[in-house]
Write a protein that holds these residues in place. Sequence first.
Motif, PDB file in Angstrom:
ATOM      1  N   ILE A 438       0.840  -1.202   0.000  1.00 32.07           N
ATOM      2  CA  ILE A 438       0.000   0.000   0.000  1.00 32.07           C
ATOM      3  C   ILE A 438       0.867   1.242   0.000  1.00 32.07           C
ATOM      4  O   ILE A 438       0.614   2.214  -0.741  1.00 32.07           O
ATOM      5  N   GLN A 439       1.903   1.233   0.817  1.00 32.37           N
ATOM      6  CA  GLN A 439       2.794   2.385   0.881  1.00 32.37           C
ATOM      7  C   GLN A 439       3.472   2.660  -0.452  1.00 32.37           C
ATOM      8  O   GLN A 439       3.591   3.809  -0.880  1.00 32.37           O
ATOM      9  N   SER A 440       3.883   1.578  -1.162  1.00 31.16           N
ATOM     10  CA  SER A 440       4.537   1.756  -2.462  1.00 31.16           C
ATOM     11  C   SER A 440       3.547   2.221  -3.537  1.00 31.16           C
ATOM     12  O   SER A 440       3.941   2.864  -4.511  1.00 31.16           O
ATOM     13  N   ASN A 441       2.240   1.881  -3.360  1.00 29.82           N
ATOM     14  CA  ASN A 441       1.234   2.254  -4.364  1.00 29.82           C
ATOM     15  C   ASN A 441       0.589   3.609  -4.093  1.00 29.82           C
ATOM     16  O   ASN A 441      -0.168   4.116  -4.929  1.00 29.82           O
ATOM     17  N   LEU A 442       0.879   4.189  -2.932  1.00 31.46           N
ATOM     18  CA  LEU A 442       0.249   5.469  -2.617  1.00 31.46           C
ATOM     19  C   LEU A 442       0.592   6.577  -3.617  1.00 31.46           C
ATOM     20  O   LEU A 442      -0.276   7.377  -3.966  1.00 31.46           O
ATOM     21  N   PRO A 443       1.809   6.693  -4.177  1.00 24.19           N
ATOM     22  CA  PRO A 443       2.069   7.721  -5.214  1.00 24.19           C
ATOM     23  C   PRO A 443       1.195   7.529  -6.445  1.00 24.19           C
ATOM     24  O   PRO A 443       0.694   8.493  -7.021  1.00 24.19           O
ATOM     25  N   GLU A 444       1.007   6.239  -6.867  1.00 24.01           N
ATOM     26  CA  GLU A 444       0.153   5.984  -8.031  1.00 24.01           C
ATOM     27  C   GLU A 444      -1.302   6.328  -7.719  1.00 24.01           C
ATOM     28  O   GLU A 444      -2.030   6.877  -8.565  1.00 24.01           O
ATOM     29  N   VAL A 445      -1.708   6.021  -6.460  1.00 21.14           N
ATOM     30  CA  VAL A 445      -3.068   6.382  -6.043  1.00 21.14           C
ATOM     31  C   VAL A 445      -3.253   7.902  -6.101  1.00 21.14           C
ATOM     32  O   VAL A 445      -4.278   8.419  -6.573  1.00 21.14           O
ATOM     33  N   THR A 446      -2.220   8.606  -5.638  1.00 20.77           N
ATOM     34  CA  THR A 446      -2.277  10.075  -5.682  1.00 20.77           C
ATOM     35  C   THR A 446      -2.425  10.572  -7.116  1.00 20.77           C
ATOM     36  O   THR A 446      -3.228  11.478  -7.420  1.00 20.77           O
ATOM     37  N   ARG A 447      -1.618   9.967  -8.036  1.00 26.10           N
ATOM     38  CA  ARG A 447      -1.693  10.370  -9.448  1.00 26.10           C
ATOM     39  C   ARG A 447      -3.079  10.079 -10.019  1.00 26.10           C
ATOM     40  O   ARG A 447      -3.684  10.921 -10.715  1.00 26.10           O
ATOM     41  N   ILE A 448      -3.605   8.874  -9.695  1.00 28.90           N
ATOM     42  CA  ILE A 448      -4.927   8.500 -10.205  1.00 28.90           C
ATOM     43  C   ILE A 448      -6.002   9.436  -9.654  1.00 28.90           C
ATOM     44  O   ILE A 448      -6.910   9.872 -10.382  1.00 28.90           O
ATOM     45  N   LEU A 449      -5.904   9.770  -8.366  1.00 30.87           N
ATOM     46  CA  LEU A 449      -6.891  10.669  -7.778  1.00 30.87           C
ATOM     47  C   LEU A 449      -6.836  12.049  -8.420  1.00 30.87           C
ATOM     48  O   LEU A 449      -7.864  12.670  -8.702  1.00 30.87           O
ATOM     49  N   ASN A 450      -5.611  12.531  -8.675  1.00 31.30           N
ATOM     50  CA  ASN A 450      -5.479  13.840  -9.338  1.00 31.30           C
ATOM     51  C   ASN A 450      -6.063  13.794 -10.749  1.00 31.30           C
ATOM     52  O   ASN A 450      -6.768  14.711 -11.182  1.00 31.30           O
ATOM     53  N   SER A 451      -5.764  12.676 -11.478  1.00 35.28           N
ATOM     54  CA  SER A 451      -6.301  12.530 -12.837  1.00 35.28           C
ATOM     55  C   SER A 451      -7.823  12.431 -12.796  1.00 35.28           C
ATOM     56  O   SER A 451      -8.530  13.041 -13.600  1.00 35.28           O
ATOM     57  N   THR A 452      -8.318  11.649 -11.832  1.00 38.77           N
ATOM     58  CA  THR A 452      -9.767  11.483 -11.699  1.00 38.77           C
ATOM     59  C   THR A 452     -10.424  12.822 -11.365  1.00 38.77           C
ATOM     60  O   THR A 452     -11.490  13.159 -11.903  1.00 38.77           O
ATOM     61  N   ALA A 453      -9.770  13.591 -10.515  1.00 37.61           N
ATOM     62  CA  ALA A 453     -10.318  14.902 -10.156  1.00 37.61           C
ATOM     63  C   ALA A 453     -10.406  15.800 -11.381  1.00 37.61           C
ATOM     64  O   ALA A 453     -11.417  16.488 -11.606  1.00 37.61           O
ATOM     65  N   ALA A 454      -9.329  15.756 -12.203  1.00 37.77           N
ATOM     66  CA  ALA A 454      -9.342  16.576 -13.434  1.00 37.77           C
ATOM     67  C   ALA A 454     -10.434  16.111 -14.379  1.00 37.77           C
ATOM     68  O   ALA A 454     -11.171  16.918 -14.957  1.00 37.77           O
ATOM     69  N   HIS A 455     -10.528  14.766 -14.536  1.00 37.22           N
ATOM     70  CA  HIS A 455     -11.555  14.224 -15.439  1.00 37.22           C
ATOM     71  C   HIS A 455     -12.957  14.514 -14.927  1.00 37.22           C
ATOM     72  O   HIS A 455     -13.870  14.806 -15.712  1.00 37.22           O
ATOM     73  N   LEU A 456     -13.113  14.405 -13.604  1.00 36.38           N
ATOM     74  CA  LEU A 456     -14.427  14.710 -13.040  1.00 36.38           C
ATOM     75  C   LEU A 456     -14.787  16.170 -13.247  1.00 36.38           C
ATOM     76  O   LEU A 456     -15.929  16.511 -13.563  1.00 36.38           O
ATOM     77  N   LYS A 457     -13.785  17.040 -13.103  1.00 37.06           N
ATOM     78  CA  LYS A 457     -14.041  18.475 -13.329  1.00 37.06           C
ATOM     79  C   LYS A 457     -14.436  18.719 -14.776  1.00 37.06           C
ATOM     80  O   LYS A 457     -15.404  19.430 -15.065  1.00 37.06           O
ATOM     81  N   GLU A 458     -13.660  18.079 -15.685  1.00 38.51           N
ATOM     82  CA  GLU A 458     -13.983  18.235 -17.110  1.00 38.51           C
ATOM     83  C   GLU A 458     -15.351  17.635 -17.432  1.00 38.51           C
ATOM     84  O   GLU A 458     -16.153  18.217 -18.168  1.00 38.51           O
ATOM     85  N   GLY A 459     -15.597  16.426 -16.861  1.00 42.51           N
ATOM     86  CA  GLY A 459     -16.890  15.780 -17.098  1.00 42.51           C
ATOM     87  C   GLY A 459     -18.044  16.593 -16.533  1.00 42.51           C
ATOM     88  O   GLY A 459     -19.103  16.713 -17.162  1.00 42.51           O
ATOM     89  N   LYS A 460     -17.822  17.187 -15.367  1.00 37.57           N
ATOM     90  CA  LYS A 460     -18.879  18.003 -14.773  1.00 37.57           C
ATOM     91  C   LYS A 460     -19.139  19.245 -15.625  1.00 37.57           C
ATOM     92  O   LYS A 460     -20.291  19.661 -15.816  1.00 37.57           O
ATOM     93  N   THR A 461     -18.052  19.820 -16.162  1.00 37.95           N
ATOM     94  CA  THR A 461     -18.218  20.977 -17.067  1.00 37.95           C
ATOM     95  C   THR A 461     -19.036  20.580 -18.288  1.00 37.95           C
ATOM     96  O   THR A 461     -19.936  21.306 -18.732  1.00 37.95           O
ATOM     97  N   THR A 462     -18.700  19.389 -18.840  1.00 41.06           N
ATOM     98  CA  THR A 462     -19.446  18.890 -20.006  1.00 41.06           C
ATOM     99  C   THR A 462     -20.906  18.641 -19.655  1.00 41.06           C
ATOM    100  O   THR A 462     -21.816  18.972 -20.433  1.00 41.06           O
ATOM    101  N   LEU A 463     -21.123  18.052 -18.463  1.00 40.26           N
ATOM    102  CA  LEU A 463     -22.499  17.798 -18.020  1.00 40.26           C
ATOM    103  C   LEU A 463     -23.260  19.116 -17.836  1.00 40.26           C
ATOM    104  O   LEU A 463     -24.423  19.237 -18.256  1.00 40.26           O
ATOM    105  N   ASP A 464     -22.606  20.107 -17.224  1.00 46.46           N
ATOM    106  CA  ASP A 464     -23.257  21.406 -17.052  1.00 46.46           C
ATOM    107  C   ASP A 464     -23.616  22.015 -18.402  1.00 46.46           C
ATOM    108  O   ASP A 464     -24.712  22.571 -18.584  1.00 46.46           O
ATOM    109  N   HIS A 465     -22.678  21.899 -19.375  1.00 41.29           N
ATOM    110  CA  HIS A 465     -22.944  22.428 -20.717  1.00 41.29           C
ATOM    111  C   HIS A 465     -24.109  21.676 -21.361  1.00 41.29           C
ATOM    112  O   HIS A 465     -24.970  22.282 -22.013  1.00 41.29           O
TER     113      HIS A 465
END
Length: 729
Positions: A438-465
């Motif tokens: 888990i400790q070794s995978n936490l950086p990848e989890v962080t990257r995935i969460l950041n990517s997911t946050a960006a995608h969710l923001k973009e997806g939410k913008t698309t949904l709002d549009h």
Amino acid sequence: MRNSWNIFKSDIRNISRNWVAAILIGGLVFLPSLYAWLNIYASWDPYAKTNQLPVAIVNEDAGANVRGEQLNVGNELIDTLKNNQDMKWSFTSRKDAMKKVEYGDYFAVIIIPENFSEKLASIVSGNPQKADIEYYVNEKINSIAPKITEQGATVIVQEVSSQFISNVNGVIFNIFNDLGIEIESYLPDIHNFENYVFKMEQELPTIHNLLMDVQKDASSAQKIVTQANLMVPRAEQITTEGLNHIGKTIDFLTKAQNRLNELAPTIENDLDKVSKISKSTNEFLQKVQNADLDFTELDRVKMDLDNKITSNIQTIDSIRKDLYWLKELSNSSNESSLGENNVAQQTKLDQAIDKTNELKVFLQETQTNTRKINTLVKDKEQQMQKILSDLQKIAQNTTVQLDAFINEYKNSIEPTVLSEVANAKKTLGNAKEMLSNIQSNLPEVTRILNSTAAHLKEGKTTLDHALTQYPYIYDKVKQLADKIRKIQGETNLNEIIQLLRNDPQAERNFFEEPVVLNENKLFPIANYGTGMTPFYTVLALWVGCLLLISLLATDANHENNVSERAVYFGRLFTFSAIGLFQALIVTIGDIVLLGVDVKNPFWFILFGFLISFVFMSIVYTLVSVFGDIGKAFAIIMLVLQIAGAGGTYPVVLLPEFFQLINPALPFTYAVDIMREAVGGIVWQRALRDASFLLLFSAAFLLFGTFLKEKINRKTKLLLKKSRESGLFH
């Protein structure tokens, strides 16, 4: 009236007896006919000889390339005109054509410009241009020729337009036919599309609700991801702390395992010791129970027994403390193994602790009973024996229970505790490995969460549009669905396909001549000469009247007792008789000599008689009453009637002045009644024309009857004065 008749008979007698007079009268009878016949013959059919009218054609068309095919409309037009006999076409150059049209060798010049085909071909481009044909005409040569050549130019333009429209529409309908076939092949897809639009119209509200839910879920997910991102550092900290804690726990379990290994022999020795004490106590009690009591010895035995029991109680407490420590150690190992609870281990330790408690209770009870011996010995010997018996039983039970506990401890409790400690160490090792992963995978989890946050923001913008655009999309889909329903109600797609899939060649032929003129001639006229016969015949009769009054005297040599009125009517009979012969010759000559196609010959001749009499009564009265001034009046009337009677051009095309005087002109009714005889009589019109002609005649006859004598007195003075000049006869 008798005097008038006598004057008429005298005139006829004089003509018959004087051959010169007879010849002159004969000339006056035939001359008007020549006027009519020559004009009718000259205008018999002028449009039948337009092929003698020279018109130059200049072709400068350079042609054009249309989608890989060469097009030259100018050459096609020249080929067509070579077989056309409407005019005398001459194909030459621009220079020669312009020179000869100015000189008068050509009546007109038609020039096809260089860009003619190119402009026609622009129909396939986005900027179609109209093609031009240059037309030059020399109007000085003849007044009618320009109209004829203009008609020829118009025919050329119509021919080109018709051919071009035919070709273009041929291409268009070929495309339509192919389009109809293609639409028919896509008909199932079209129906599927219609159903798709209707289904979309129904599903859009559901989609909107779904989008709203997804928007809410996206907002929630965005919050969760944000929180997760914030918790990653905490997770890293917890993971690190967990690894440290597991490491410490594993070290603790290792120490505990070593401690268990060290305590096991000690516990076993204590248990053996307790067992031995218990057995000796039991044996001792049996001996005491069977021996004679010696109180001195009894005190010693009592003390010895009390000491042994106390020692057993202390040993049991020591064992109980060790068992409690094992229980705490087991609990610690279970908590360190991430919450895994070993129920069997806890149960066995609890049972062992309960049994040590029971042993302690038994030993404490034995000690209590032993301490009562002194009192009992003193007071109740028998009761003491009972107590000893009870003590012996208790000791015996204690020994049995202690043996069973020792056996269970060695065979069950100790192996179970050691096994569970080993399992706990193994579980903690696995947990340590898991936490390390888990400790070794936490950086990848962080990257995935950041990517997911960006995608969710973009997806939410698309949904709002998408939600913002939903009203527009819903409105457009509904409009499309309504239009489809309207089209389905008003049109049949199969009928449209059938309309498109027509014979292209038949459609091309149709647009080459979309309207066919079915001419129905109600009163057909054979040719132009026949059409002009009524006018020229009527004109000849008026001219005949003018010739008579120019050569013949209107006043007769009569005796003084003959009135002016008798002279007026007597000489009128003479003029009218000659006029009737003029009418007879001109009308019969029209039919026999010229071959004019007259539908009603009898009435044509009879109407000629009527017109001649009416015209003669007018012209004769004017000259008889006014003298030479009356001749001028007759000539003026002739001029006005030629222009204003509608003999050549329709009255509606004449200037307003001539339209105004037309109803007051005798020619108007004379020409019209002769047209009835030539083309076919409509009696209502013929009777109207005859009535007006008779009214004109009656009016002039009344005028001459009542005013001749009065006016003549004035005109004779004027005539006398004019003759004095030597210029008038």
